[in-house]
Structure formats: structure tokens, C-alpha cells
Design a protein around this motif. Structure first.
Motif, PDB file in Angstrom:
ATOM      1  N   ALA A  64      -6.184  10.887 -18.726  1.00 21.65           N
ATOM      2  CA  ALA A  64      -6.612  10.556 -17.367  1.00 21.65           C
ATOM      3  C   ALA A  64      -6.737   9.048 -17.203  1.00 21.65           C
ATOM      4  CB  ALA A  64      -7.938  11.240 -17.055  1.00 21.65           C
ATOM      5  N   GLN A  65      -7.308   8.384 -18.194  1.00 15.98           N
ATOM      6  CA  GLN A  65      -7.441   6.924 -18.132  1.00 15.98           C
ATOM      7  C   GLN A  65      -6.067   6.255 -18.157  1.00 15.98           C
ATOM      8  OE1 GLN A  65     -10.341   5.165 -17.766  1.00 15.98           O
ATOM      9  NE2 GLN A  65      -9.180   3.288 -17.671  1.00 15.98           N
ATOM     10  N   LEU A  66      -5.157   6.764 -18.980  1.00 19.13           N
ATOM     11  CA  LEU A  66      -3.788   6.210 -19.026  1.00 19.13           C
ATOM     12  C   LEU A  66      -3.081   6.382 -17.692  1.00 19.13           C
ATOM     13  CD1 LEU A  66      -2.522   7.418 -22.519  1.00 19.13           C
ATOM     14  CD2 LEU A  66      -2.911   5.063 -21.805  1.00 19.13           C
ATOM     15  N   ALA A  67      -3.230   7.542 -17.078  1.00 17.61           N
ATOM     16  CA  ALA A  67      -2.585   7.791 -15.788  1.00 17.61           C
ATOM     17  C   ALA A  67      -3.149   6.866 -14.716  1.00 17.61           C
ATOM     18  CB  ALA A  67      -2.770   9.254 -15.396  1.00 17.61           C
ATOM     19  N   TYR A  68      -4.464   6.636 -14.747  1.00 10.71           N
ATOM     20  CA  TYR A  68      -5.083   5.725 -13.781  1.00 10.71           C
ATOM     21  C   TYR A  68      -4.546   4.308 -13.960  1.00 10.71           C
ATOM     22  CZ  TYR A  68      -8.502   2.580 -11.762  1.00 10.71           C
ATOM     23  OH  TYR A  68      -9.099   1.560 -11.069  1.00 10.71           O
ATOM     24  N   ARG A 127     -15.601   3.318   2.916  1.00  7.97           N
ATOM     25  CA  ARG A 127     -15.921   4.525   2.146  1.00  7.97           C
ATOM     26  C   ARG A 127     -17.044   4.329   1.136  1.00  7.97           C
ATOM     27  NH1 ARG A 127      -9.916   6.732   0.648  1.00  7.97           N
ATOM     28  NH2 ARG A 127      -9.321   7.318   2.758  1.00  7.97           N
ATOM     29  N   TYR A 128     -17.025   3.192   0.431  1.00  5.92           N
ATOM     30  CA  TYR A 128     -17.931   3.009  -0.704  1.00  5.92           C
ATOM     31  C   TYR A 128     -18.905   1.845  -0.542  1.00  5.92           C
ATOM     32  CZ  TYR A 128     -14.634   6.182  -2.849  1.00  5.92           C
ATOM     33  OH  TYR A 128     -13.838   7.263  -3.114  1.00  5.92           O
ATOM     34  N   GLY A 129     -18.805   1.103   0.548  1.00  8.76           N
ATOM     35  CA  GLY A 129     -19.734   0.017   0.783  1.00  8.76           C
ATOM     36  C   GLY A 129     -19.445  -1.254   0.001  1.00  8.76           C
ATOM     37  N   ARG A 130     -18.261  -1.340  -0.598  1.00 11.28           N
ATOM     38  CA  ARG A 130     -17.854  -2.530  -1.359  1.00 11.28           C
ATOM     39  C   ARG A 130     -16.425  -2.880  -1.015  1.00 11.28           C
ATOM     40  NH1 ARG A 130     -19.067  -1.121  -7.382  1.00 11.28           N
ATOM     41  NH2 ARG A 130     -16.820  -1.309  -7.450  1.00 11.28           N
ATOM     42  N   PHE A 131     -16.164  -4.160  -0.824  1.00 11.28           N
ATOM     43  CA  PHE A 131     -14.807  -4.621  -0.541  1.00 11.28           C
ATOM     44  C   PHE A 131     -14.045  -4.675  -1.865  1.00 11.28           C
ATOM     45  CE2 PHE A 131     -11.522  -7.800   0.181  1.00 11.28           C
ATOM     46  CZ  PHE A 131     -11.007  -7.375   1.387  1.00 11.28           C
ATOM     47  N   GLN A 132     -13.051  -3.788  -2.020  1.00 14.65           N
ATOM     48  CA  GLN A 132     -12.264  -3.692  -3.249  1.00 14.65           C
ATOM     49  C   GLN A 132     -10.777  -3.748  -2.899  1.00 14.65           C
ATOM     50  OE1 GLN A 132     -14.487   0.058  -4.274  1.00 14.65           O
ATOM     51  NE2 GLN A 132     -14.125  -0.755  -6.327  1.00 14.65           N
ATOM     52  N   PRO A 133     -10.154  -4.919  -2.920  1.00 12.69           N
ATOM     53  CA  PRO A 133      -8.739  -4.997  -2.546  1.00 12.69           C
ATOM     54  C   PRO A 133      -7.798  -4.328  -3.549  1.00 12.69           C
ATOM     55  CG  PRO A 133      -9.560  -7.142  -3.221  1.00 12.69           C
ATOM     56  CD  PRO A 133     -10.735  -6.229  -3.180  1.00 12.69           C
ATOM     57  N   GLN A 134      -8.268  -4.032  -4.747  1.00 13.42           N
ATOM     58  CA  GLN A 134      -7.416  -3.354  -5.739  1.00 13.42           C
ATOM     59  C   GLN A 134      -7.423  -1.842  -5.576  1.00 13.42           C
ATOM     60  OE1 GLN A 134      -9.993  -5.372  -6.751  1.00 13.42           O
ATOM     61  NE2 GLN A 134      -8.838  -7.226  -7.136  1.00 13.42           N
ATOM     62  N   GLY A 135      -8.255  -1.328  -4.681  1.00 12.45           N
ATOM     63  CA  GLY A 135      -8.325   0.111  -4.487  1.00 12.45           C
ATOM     64  C   GLY A 135      -9.484   0.722  -5.256  1.00 12.45           C
ATOM     65  N   MET A 136      -9.451   2.029  -5.439  1.00 14.63           N
ATOM     66  CA  MET A 136     -10.554   2.737  -6.074  1.00 14.63           C
ATOM     67  C   MET A 136     -10.648   2.415  -7.561  1.00 14.63           C
ATOM     68  SD  MET A 136     -10.685   6.551  -4.414  1.00 14.63           S
ATOM     69  CE  MET A 136      -9.004   7.023  -4.680  1.00 14.63           C
ATOM     70  N   SER A 137     -11.874   2.420  -8.046  1.00 15.70           N
ATOM     71  CA  SER A 137     -12.092   2.266  -9.485  1.00 15.70           C
ATOM     72  C   SER A 137     -11.844   3.615 -10.156  1.00 15.70           C
ATOM     73  CB  SER A 137     -13.523   1.801  -9.758  1.00 15.70           C
ATOM     74  OG  SER A 137     -14.441   2.830  -9.440  1.00 15.70           O
ATOM     75  N   TYR A 138     -11.795   3.614 -11.478  1.00 16.94           N
ATOM     76  CA  TYR A 138     -11.566   4.852 -12.219  1.00 16.94           C
ATOM     77  C   TYR A 138     -12.669   5.865 -11.914  1.00 16.94           C
ATOM     78  CZ  TYR A 138     -10.964   8.083 -16.077  1.00 16.94           C
ATOM     79  OH  TYR A 138     -10.801   9.210 -16.825  1.00 16.94           O
ATOM     80  N   ASP A 139     -13.915   5.408 -11.877  1.00 11.90           N
ATOM     81  CA  ASP A 139     -15.033   6.309 -11.597  1.00 11.90           C
ATOM     82  C   ASP A 139     -14.950   6.893 -10.192  1.00 11.90           C
ATOM     83  OD1 ASP A 139     -16.131   5.951 -14.129  1.00 11.90           O
ATOM     84  OD2 ASP A 139     -17.288   4.208 -13.479  1.00 11.90           O
TER      85      ASP A 139
END
Length: 88
Positions: free
Chosen positions: A23-27, A60-72
Motif C-alpha cells: 500500500a505504501q509503495l502504491a501510494y 476537505r481537511y483544513g490544510r493547504f496541501q498542493p501535493q494532494g492527500m497524505s498517505y494517512d
């Protein structure tokens, strides 16, 4: 050349990689492909895509993340979807 899903399946079958590691590799592979595609496009499109992702994550998450979603965040998203499907 080999497609990534095929290569990942071979890791599981031939080398005994655990699903948690897979799962981590796919992410990481998805994240690298996204960054590569952004680097190949024109600068205005690259900036627009980063701003779009950043504001979408802010909403969605209350944080500006230009890289997209984190693994969590990805893990929680699919965990919720699986729970919703099983509770039907």
C-alpha cells in the motif's frame, strides 16, 4: 517495460512483500507519477493544478496541501469507503 500494477503484483507473489508494504509503495508510485506529470506540463497549468489541489485539501481537511492527500488521508478515505460498503 512493465506496468506498475503488474510489477507490484510480482513483488507480492515472488518476493513475499506484505500488503501493508505494498500500500505504501502504491501510494509513493502514484505520488511520483502525479509530480512527473506536473513537471512535464506548462508552468501556468502546473501552478493551476497545484492551487486546485491545495484549495481542495484546504476545504476537505483544513490544510493547504498542493501535493494532494497524505498517505494517512488516503488510508482513512478508503477505510471509510470500505466501512460504508460493508454496512449496507
Amino acid at each position: 517495460k512493465c506496468l506498475l500494477p503488474t510489477a507490484l503484483c510480482e513483488l507480492v507473489l515472488d518476493l513475499g512483500v506484505r500488503p501493508e508494504e505494498l500500500a505504501q509503495l502504491a501510494y509513493e508510485a502514484r505520488k511520483a507519477a502525479k509530480l512527473y506529470a506536473r513537471e512535464r506540463c506548462q508552468v501556468p497549468a502546473r501552478v493551476a493544478a497545484s492551487l486546485y489541489d491545495g484549495f481542495r485539501q484546504l476545504k476537505r481537511y483544513g490544510r493547504f496541501q498542493p501535493q494532494g492527500m497524505s498517505y494517512d488521508q488516503v488510508w482513512d478515505k478508503y477505510r471509510r469507503l470500505a466501512y460504508m460498503e460493508t454496512s449496507r
